[in-house]
Design a protein around this motif. Structure first.
Motif, mmCIF file in Angstrom:
data_model
loop_
_atom_site.group_PDB
_atom_site.id
_atom_site.type_symbol
_atom_site.label_atom_id
_atom_site.label_comp_id
_atom_site.label_asym_id
_atom_site.label_seq_id
_atom_site.Cartn_x
_atom_site.Cartn_y
_atom_site.Cartn_z
ATOM 1 N N LYS A 136 -8.483 -62.662 69.619
ATOM 2 C CA LYS A 136 -8.898 -62.913 71.192
ATOM 3 C C LYS A 136 -8.981 -61.447 71.836
ATOM 4 O O LYS A 136 -10.001 -61.277 72.574
ATOM 5 N N LYS A 139 -11.941 -59.750 70.923
ATOM 6 C CA LYS A 139 -13.158 -60.217 71.519
ATOM 7 C C LYS A 139 -13.283 -59.665 72.991
ATOM 8 O O LYS A 139 -14.422 -59.394 73.292
ATOM 9 N N TYR A 180 -13.536 -66.378 67.309
ATOM 10 C CA TYR A 180 -14.103 -65.339 68.243
ATOM 11 C C TYR A 180 -15.162 -64.525 67.859
ATOM 12 O O TYR A 180 -15.499 -63.520 68.496
#
Length: 594
Positions: A136, A139, A180
């Protein structure tokens, strides 16, 4: 209350606080607003990628497999909790955002806490939520993805706990990379020597371990994942340990050739791969008797020097990736770049192979080696060391891929993910000194630069964007980009209040900062993200605190500050951001509000 009391030479201190840092130059990098963070990373090519090593080797007793503190605690006692006297890592991860995190019990049945009074936690890489959070972040910060390390010793016995642990981590990586839209590829490490006493087992045949593992994973569909990195239509695989000295790998020259030949020419084409060879920094010396010095080189030779150099050609590999970690210090990279890397690139081009250099933010392995002299061995210097390397490499358009060591490597101090930024959030009793039984952990601000827990993710994000935008790859300044500039500090939002009186019963106050590119921080109470060091002082007292909450945008911030225990009197208040200190405000503490 968070405070440090002491006396200072205030004539010097005040003169320093009134002045801004001598470091007046900074770089503003104009990155498009979307910054690629909403776009899917293209898994069809390795070119234009800034990729990170990913160990994923941290376990806890709560792990599904391998229930111990491996890579947190010292190898001498991985079943006991990691304390300053039993650790294998020097930098502490900031676990404030982790869904699953684990407290550290002490021998007296209490829990390890920070100097600020909060419980200390660590994570397990076998938890999907851990890997999910890491991807995450990739990303959010526009990072492309990772090479995941699989040590040959850890995959040599398919019935072992460590093998099951590593497979669980790899599956977590695949799931998270797909979720992601990041990329991943395998990186086999053949440098861990055979050891009959190893908890992993004794590696008898590197070829069988690597190729057997690869075949199994290919048959399971791993490289068919939408996130698995490819080049020229082939899945990418890295083999780290090619051409190293014999004391750094047990794989013979013939074993290395056999492994590489399989990936290049497997009879069943589904097992073929685009091969990235992880090689020693002095790989060229294996073919140059005049350059070779067995006392200094990390490269292997035998009676026929050309034997190892033959590995570095299209016949065996597609890309060459030298390991530069530890080979230079700050301000010496330019010379290394000119004397080593530029020559490396020319030889790689002549051999028809891609060149992938290594960058790293700093180096420290005092706990791992149980040696205080290795603590903060190559300082990060507030990102200056990292950016110096990146800026030179980004300017060179012959370089299309860069590897960073490493996303999560806190053992050797090369991690770039979120880590504890300030000393007050390190384990209680862990002073910044170093002794045999208490090697201190390292906060981000140790080198005198106040930065956030995500500072290196931001630098990596900028580097990733530059690598993808050709027009930005010229005339890159070698100073750290986009540093915050604080223009005003006030006790009021209108920036007009330079004096404040606090009466008995008041436990906190606010500071208002206005400027440009101020560190963006979200409210975190358990772990302070860092970036703003607030000093409250007079001729007798010196208290250092950090904001408990930082809110606002990148131009105007509000810092909520807990008031330390201070006697009545007048104090000066200054805020340090990166290496720049604000003009002082005046704070009066009065126990009576009559």
């Amino acid at each position: 209350m968070r405070y440090i009391l002491g006396t200072l030479c205030f004539a010097i201190l005040i003169a320093f606080f009134y002045s801004h840092s001598s470091r007046n130059s900074f770089t503003v990098v104009d990155i498009p607003k979307d910054n690629f963070n909403q776009l899917k990373t293209n898994a069809d090519t390795i070119e234009g990628k800034f990729l990170f090593g990913y160990q994923g080797w941290f376990s806890t007793p709560n792990s599904e497999y391998f229930k111990n503190w491996k890579h947190w605690s010292s190898d001498k006692d991985i079943n006991s909790p990691p304390t300053p006297s039993n650790s294998s890592f020097d930098f502490y991860p900031d676990t404030s955002e982790y869904l699953n995190k684990y407290e550290i019990p002490l021998s007296d049945n209490s829990l390890l806490t920070s100097s600020s009074g909060n419980n200390i936690h660590l994570y397990s890489a076998s938890d999907l939520s851990t890997i999910d959070l890491h991807f995450k972040w990739m990303k959010e910060y526009s990072l492309d993805g990772v090479f995941h390390m699989r040590f040959v010793s850890a995959i040599s016995d398919r019935n072992s706990e460590i093998y099951l642990f590593k497979d669980k981590v790899l599956n977590n990586i695949r799931i998270s990379a797909e979720k992601y839209d990041r990329v991943f590829a395998l990186r086999y490490n053949i440098t861990d020597p055979s050891n009959p006493k190893s908890i992993y087992g004794n590696v008898q045949n590197e070829y069988d371990a690597v190729i057997g593992d690869w075949k199994r994973l290919v048959d399971m569909g791993l490289v068919d994942s939408s996130a698995y990195l490819h080049q020229s239509g082939l899945p990418v695989v890295s083999i780290y340990g090619i051409g190293f000295r014999k004391d750094m790998t047990t794989a013979s020259l013939e074993a290395q050739k056999k492994i590489l030949r399989f990936f290049k020419n497997a009879k069943d084409k589904k097992y073929r791969a685009f091969v990235v060879a992880g090689v020693p920094s002095m790989w060229r010396s294996a073919a140059d008797k005049n350059q070779f010095d067995s006392r200094k080189s990390d490269a292997a030779i035998n009676s026929k020097l050309e034997a190892y150099s033959s590995l570095y050609s299209q016949h065996y590999i597609d890309a060459i990736h030298p390991w530069h970690v530890g080979r230079y210090k700050q301000y010496r990279f330019k010379n290394y770049y000119e004397q080593v890397i530029l020559k490396d690139i020319e030889i790689a081009k002549d051999n028809g192979i891609m060149y992938i250099p290594t960058v790293w933010p700093g180096f420290s392995w005092a706990h791992l080696t149980d040696n205080c002299e290795n603590r903060n061995q190559i300082p990060r210097s507030g990102g200056q060391f990292y950016w110096e390397q990146l800026s030179f490499l980004l300017e060179n358009k012959d370089i299309q891929t860069i590897f960073s060591a490493n996303f999560d490597e806190v053992d050797e101090g090369t991690a770039i993910f979120k880590q504890i930024a300030t000393e007050i959030d390190l384990p209680r009793g862990s002073s910044l000194s170093c002794s045999k039984n208490n090697i201190a952990y390292i906060p981000f601000n140790e080198d005198g630069f106040e930065i956030q827990n995500d500072f290196y993710l931001n630098l990596a994000s900028i580097a990733t964007s530059i690598l993808k935008l050709d027009y930005l790859r010229s005339d890159i300044a070698h100073s750290v980009p986009n540093l915050p500039v604080v223009e005003t500090v006030s006790f009021s939002k209108d920036n007009q209040t330079s004096k404040l009186t606090i009466f008995s019963g008041e436990e906190n106050f606010s500071l208002y900062l206005s400027g440009h590119r101020l560190f963006k921080q979200r409210p975190i109470y358990k772990i302070n993200p860092g970036g703003y060091r607030i000093t409250i002082f007079n001729s007798m007292i010196n208290a250092v605190v950090y904001a408990t909450v930082v809110s606002g945008d990148s131009d105007d911030l509000q810092l909520s500050v807990d008031l330390p225990e201070l006697p009545d009197g007048k104090y000066k208040v200054v805020v340090k951001t990166y290496d720049t200190v604000s003009k002082p405000l005046v704070l009066e503490v009065n126990s009576s509000n009559d």
